[in-house]
Structure formats: C-alpha cells, structure tokens
Design a protein around this motif. Structure first.
Motif, PDB file in Angstrom:
ATOM      1  N   GLU A 253       0.819  -1.214   0.000  1.00  0.00           N
ATOM      2  CA  GLU A 253       0.000   0.000   0.000  1.00  0.00           C
ATOM      3  C   GLU A 253       0.849   1.260   0.000  1.00  0.00           C
ATOM      4  OE1 GLU A 253      -3.557   0.709   0.134  1.00  0.00           O
ATOM      5  OE2 GLU A 253      -3.403  -1.244  -0.844  1.00  0.00           O
ATOM      6  N   ASP A 254       1.967   1.232   0.716  1.00  0.00           N
ATOM      7  CA  ASP A 254       2.769   2.439   0.916  1.00  0.00           C
ATOM      8  C   ASP A 254       4.200   2.343   0.403  1.00  0.00           C
ATOM      9  OD1 ASP A 254       0.653   3.770   2.388  1.00  0.00           O
ATOM     10  OD2 ASP A 254       1.130   2.423   4.045  1.00  0.00           O
ATOM     11  N   TRP A 255       4.709   1.116   0.193  1.00  0.00           N
ATOM     12  CA  TRP A 255       6.100   0.932  -0.188  1.00  0.00           C
ATOM     13  C   TRP A 255       6.212  -0.019  -1.364  1.00  0.00           C
ATOM     14  CZ3 TRP A 255       9.820   3.851   2.137  1.00  0.00           C
ATOM     15  CH2 TRP A 255       9.458   4.485   3.322  1.00  0.00           C
ATOM     16  N   ALA A 256       7.241   0.220  -2.188  1.00  0.00           N
ATOM     17  CA  ALA A 256       7.477  -0.660  -3.334  1.00  0.00           C
ATOM     18  C   ALA A 256       8.975  -0.813  -3.557  1.00  0.00           C
ATOM     19  CB  ALA A 256       6.817  -0.096  -4.591  1.00  0.00           C
ATOM     20  N   THR A 257       9.335  -1.849  -4.295  1.00  0.00           N
ATOM     21  CA  THR A 257      10.725  -2.101  -4.673  1.00  0.00           C
ATOM     22  C   THR A 257      10.819  -2.077  -6.188  1.00  0.00           C
ATOM     23  OG1 THR A 257      11.014  -3.509  -2.731  1.00  0.00           O
ATOM     24  CG2 THR A 257      12.678  -3.684  -4.453  1.00  0.00           C
ATOM     25  N   LEU A 258      11.835  -1.375  -6.702  1.00  0.00           N
ATOM     26  CA  LEU A 258      11.983  -1.158  -8.146  1.00  0.00           C
ATOM     27  C   LEU A 258      13.348  -1.657  -8.597  1.00  0.00           C
ATOM     28  CD1 LEU A 258      10.565   0.330 -10.609  1.00  0.00           C
ATOM     29  CD2 LEU A 258      12.025   2.282 -10.032  1.00  0.00           C
ATOM     30  N   ALA A 259      13.366  -2.435  -9.680  1.00  0.00           N
ATOM     31  CA  ALA A 259      14.618  -2.874 -10.306  1.00  0.00           C
ATOM     32  C   ALA A 259      14.944  -1.914 -11.444  1.00  0.00           C
ATOM     33  CB  ALA A 259      14.481  -4.297 -10.818  1.00  0.00           C
ATOM     34  N   LEU A 260      16.098  -1.246 -11.347  1.00  0.00           N
ATOM     35  CA  LEU A 260      16.514  -0.287 -12.364  1.00  0.00           C
ATOM     36  C   LEU A 260      17.200  -0.999 -13.531  1.00  0.00           C
ATOM     37  CD1 LEU A 260      17.923   2.490  -9.986  1.00  0.00           C
ATOM     38  CD2 LEU A 260      15.649   2.343 -11.013  1.00  0.00           C
ATOM     39  N   SER A 261      17.481  -0.240 -14.591  1.00  0.00           N
ATOM     40  CA  SER A 261      18.027  -0.831 -15.819  1.00  0.00           C
ATOM     41  C   SER A 261      19.408  -1.432 -15.622  1.00  0.00           C
ATOM     42  CB  SER A 261      18.087   0.235 -16.918  1.00  0.00           C
ATOM     43  OG  SER A 261      18.946   1.302 -16.529  1.00  0.00           O
ATOM     44  N   ASP A 262      20.178  -0.926 -14.646  1.00  0.00           N
ATOM     45  CA  ASP A 262      21.526  -1.454 -14.423  1.00  0.00           C
ATOM     46  C   ASP A 262      21.536  -2.634 -13.459  1.00  0.00           C
ATOM     47  OD1 ASP A 262      20.954  -0.125 -12.044  1.00  0.00           O
ATOM     48  OD2 ASP A 262      23.055   0.452 -11.727  1.00  0.00           O
ATOM     49  N   GLY A 263      20.357  -3.065 -13.004  1.00  0.00           N
ATOM     50  CA  GLY A 263      20.262  -4.178 -12.076  1.00  0.00           C
ATOM     51  C   GLY A 263      20.138  -3.772 -10.627  1.00  0.00           C
ATOM     52  N   SER A 264      20.328  -2.496 -10.324  1.00  0.00           N
ATOM     53  CA  SER A 264      20.169  -2.022  -8.947  1.00  0.00           C
ATOM     54  C   SER A 264      18.719  -2.173  -8.509  1.00  0.00           C
ATOM     55  CB  SER A 264      20.566  -0.550  -8.836  1.00  0.00           C
ATOM     56  OG  SER A 264      21.912  -0.343  -9.218  1.00  0.00           O
ATOM     57  N   VAL A 265      18.527  -2.492  -7.240  1.00  0.00           N
ATOM     58  CA  VAL A 265      17.186  -2.617  -6.675  1.00  0.00           C
ATOM     59  C   VAL A 265      17.044  -1.573  -5.570  1.00  0.00           C
ATOM     60  CG1 VAL A 265      15.557  -4.108  -5.473  1.00  0.00           C
ATOM     61  CG2 VAL A 265      17.062  -5.066  -7.233  1.00  0.00           C
TER      62      VAL A 265
END
Length: 393
Positions: A253-265
């Motif tokens: 609801e309030d937080w998310a995790t994102l994988a960027l193009s270089d593989g960083s999370v």
C-alpha cells in the motif's frame, strides 16, 4: 464546514470544435482568501480555465459558481472580478491615474470617490508620484503595478492573473512576486494565478493545481506537490527530478521495490495500486541524494545505494551539480552543497550514491492521452478587461 468553497468548477469542459476538449471534466474548489496557482505547460488548459472564470470564454459543459451563485451564465461585467494580463493592457493615451480610475468610471462611481480610491490604489503600489505620467513613460515593472492597481481599485471579489510577470526580467519578476504576495496578504484577496513557472507557483501559492492535457493532475500545497507527487508528470514538471525507470519487483500500500536498468534494486514510497511487473519511475530530487565517500557519512539499512560513473562537475555558486551515468542508459544528478566539508569526486571515477528510502517515491508511468486542440486566446481589449457594462463609453 471549516473551509467552504468560494469558487467552484463542477464538471466543466471546454471544446472549440465539438470533438476534442481543451479542458476536460474540471472539478476544482477555491477557498475565500486563497492564492491558487494554475500551473502547466502551454496548451494544458490553465489559461482557458481562467478565461472561463473571467467570462471571456463559455464552458461547453458544467457550471462555475462564485460564493454559491451561478457565474457561467453571466457576462464579464456582472462577475465582480478583476483581471491582470501579461501585456498590461493599459490605455496609452490616458495618464496612470486615469487608467486606474477607468473601472470606477464605467461603474458610475462619483468623481470624488474615484479620486479617493485612485489615490489609495496608487499608494498601495507605491507609485502616487507617477499619477500624471503616461504608460510609455514607465518601466515594465511600474506598468505591471499599475495594471494590478486597476484590477484592485473597484474592490473585486476575485483577482485573476494570467502570467502577469512573464515579460519582466528575473530580478524584477522576483520583486513583483513579493509585491503581489504582500497585497494578497494585506487585502485578504482571493487570487487565481496562471503560470508555467514552477518556482513562481511554489513561492507564491497557498495551493497549486497542476494541469496537463486539459485535466488537473494534482492539487496540493507547494510542499506537498514537491515532496509527494502523485504521478510521473507532476514529479517531472514540478522542480527537478531524477526520473529513473524500471520494473516493480513488489509493491504494498505504501512501499514498493523497483529494479533499475543497471540491475540495482531500490525501495521507496508509492501510491496504492502499483503492482509487481509494472513499469514505473523513481522520483528523487537531486538535493536528497548524497555521496557518502565525499562526506564520510554512514549508510544505514534505511538507505538506497547505487554505483554510478561521474560524467561531469558543474559549479553553480552555492552548490555543485554532479552529473552521473547509471549503467548504459540512465543519467543522474546530485547537488552537493558548496562547503569545505565536501570533497568532490573526479570525472570518470565510479562512486556510490545514497539516499533514504522515504526521500524517494516510485510512481506508475502515466499513459498520455491524445493532445487536446490548442487554442490561443487573444487577450481582450483594455475596455473588456475592466468589465465595463454594455453601452459604456
């Protein structure tokens, strides 16, 4: 109700060709005494919204109310609204005093009362000594003050301003911003202000309505807009933003995790409705990121950390801009305060960048609608701006 609506747009839409809408389904309330800015790029619908409130354009659908009374079926001169335009629209053949008095003369105010009100209005803008000059003998800033005095002299319920400072240089524009803010505060004015300048809107407003493609994207206080944008358009348009894109790994609801193009999370705040697998954008202000190695700072478990290559250093007086490359496709900017405590990295080096989880937000990528028909409105003549009654000379 503690803050009743003073101006109300209910389901207001505007189309010039019957097919596409310049303003589409507008619902907006303005409180009495509020300074509300309409902010957006050219063609976003903000000026058309202002013109419908002034009475120079008519809604295709919906209704507009002022203090509970229906407005959209009334001509401009019956709306008790003052108007200030970017081009000043002063009568060149009249003196400054005569220009300011014009709205009073067309309302058949007595000459004695006109003289008293004009004197008070010119003192308010600190130009009583220029009463007998012509507009061409004044600077741009002085002309804009006179246009403001003319809009206020008949004590309207609302003052509308359409990019009134756009033609002024930077220093004069900032001076006039504080002048308008002072008058708003001292006179308890209700102001609706159109601008495409984000800094101007953030500086002057109680609230800001951000327009795009004929719709309001978000209405909020300046700090809420800057710190808590609700979508990617607002994050990118209001202030500077590091808009890195990636795929959502997981979301609550309030937080998310994102994988960027270089593989960083990375982890950040989010709006409800974001789902795993969605394409999303990281919203992060350049001043919220920092370089731990340069500061000797400790990075804790509440921070995101990525590695990036330093591309360029730009000196900006009170800070340095560090331009970085994240992987092969994403660019990134960090603002480093110009103090002796901060050692700057070297171009070409690879460094760590860190920021706290709650200093960034992960936003769904907006799907743009088709562009609305753009309509360039010609500002009304000065006689219309004063909202003279029909038949007035």
């Amino acid at each position: 109700m503690s803050n009743p609506s003073f101006i109300s747009f209910s389901g207001v839409s505007k189309s010039y060709d019957g097919a596409q809408y310049v303003v589409d389904g507008l619902n907006l309330d303005v409180r009495k005494g509020e300074f509300l800015s309409l902010l957006g790029p050219s063609g976003s619908g903000k000026t058309t919204t202002l013109m419908m409130l002034a009475g120079f354009e008519s809604p295709t659908h919906g209704e507009i109310r002022l203090d509970g009374r229906r407005l959209d079926d009334k001509p401009p001169h019956q709306r008790d609204i003052g108007m200030v335009f970017q081009n000043y629209a002063l009568f060149p053949h009249l003196t400054i005093a005569e220009n300011v008095a014009f709205p009073l003369s067309v309302r058949h105010v007595s000459r004695a009362e006109q003289k008293t009100r004009v004197k008070r209005a010119l003192e308010m803008i600190e130009l009583p000594h220029l009463a007998n000059r012509r507009p061409a003998q004044l600077s741009g800033g002085q002309q804009q003050r006179v246009a403001l005095a003319r809009a206020l002299v008949f004590e309207p319920s609302v003052v509308l301003m359409d990019e009134p400072l756009g033609a002024l240089d930077k220093h004069l524009r900032e001076t006039m911003q504080y002048e308008i803010m002072r008058l708003h505060r001292e006179l308890s004015l209700t102001v609706v202000y159109v601008t495409h300048d984000q800094a101007e809107a953030l500086t002057m407003s109680d609230r800001v309505a951000v327009f795009s493609d004929g719709r309001i994207q978000q209405v909020a206080t300046p700090s809420e807009l800057y710190e808590n944008a609700q979508n990617a358009f607002v994050a990118n348009f209001v202030g500077e933003n590091n808009g890195l894109t990636g795929r959502v790994v997981n979301a609550g609801e309030d937080w998310a995790t994102l994988a960027l193009s270089d593989g960083s999370v990375i982890r950040g705040r989010c709006e409800p409705g974001l789902r795993a697998g969605d394409e999303a954008m990281l919203a992060l202000r350049p001043e919220r990121a920092h370089i731990p190695s340069a500061e000797g700072a400790h990075v804790d478990e509440h921070s995101n950390v990525v590695r990036a290559r330093v591309e360029e250093l730009v000196y900006c007086g009170d800070h340095h801009r560090v331009h970085l490359a994240l992987g092969s496709r994403d660019s990134f900017v960090v603002k480093v305060p110009n103090t002796q405590r901060h050692a700057l990295p070297s171009p070409g080096s690879t460094i760590e960048i860190a920021w706290r989880h709650d200093d960034c937000k992960i936003l769904a990528m907006s799907v743009p609608r088709s562009a609305p028909t753009l309509h360039v409105s010609t500002p009304p003549s000065p006689s219309l701006i004063t909202t003279a009654p029909a038949g007035a000379n």
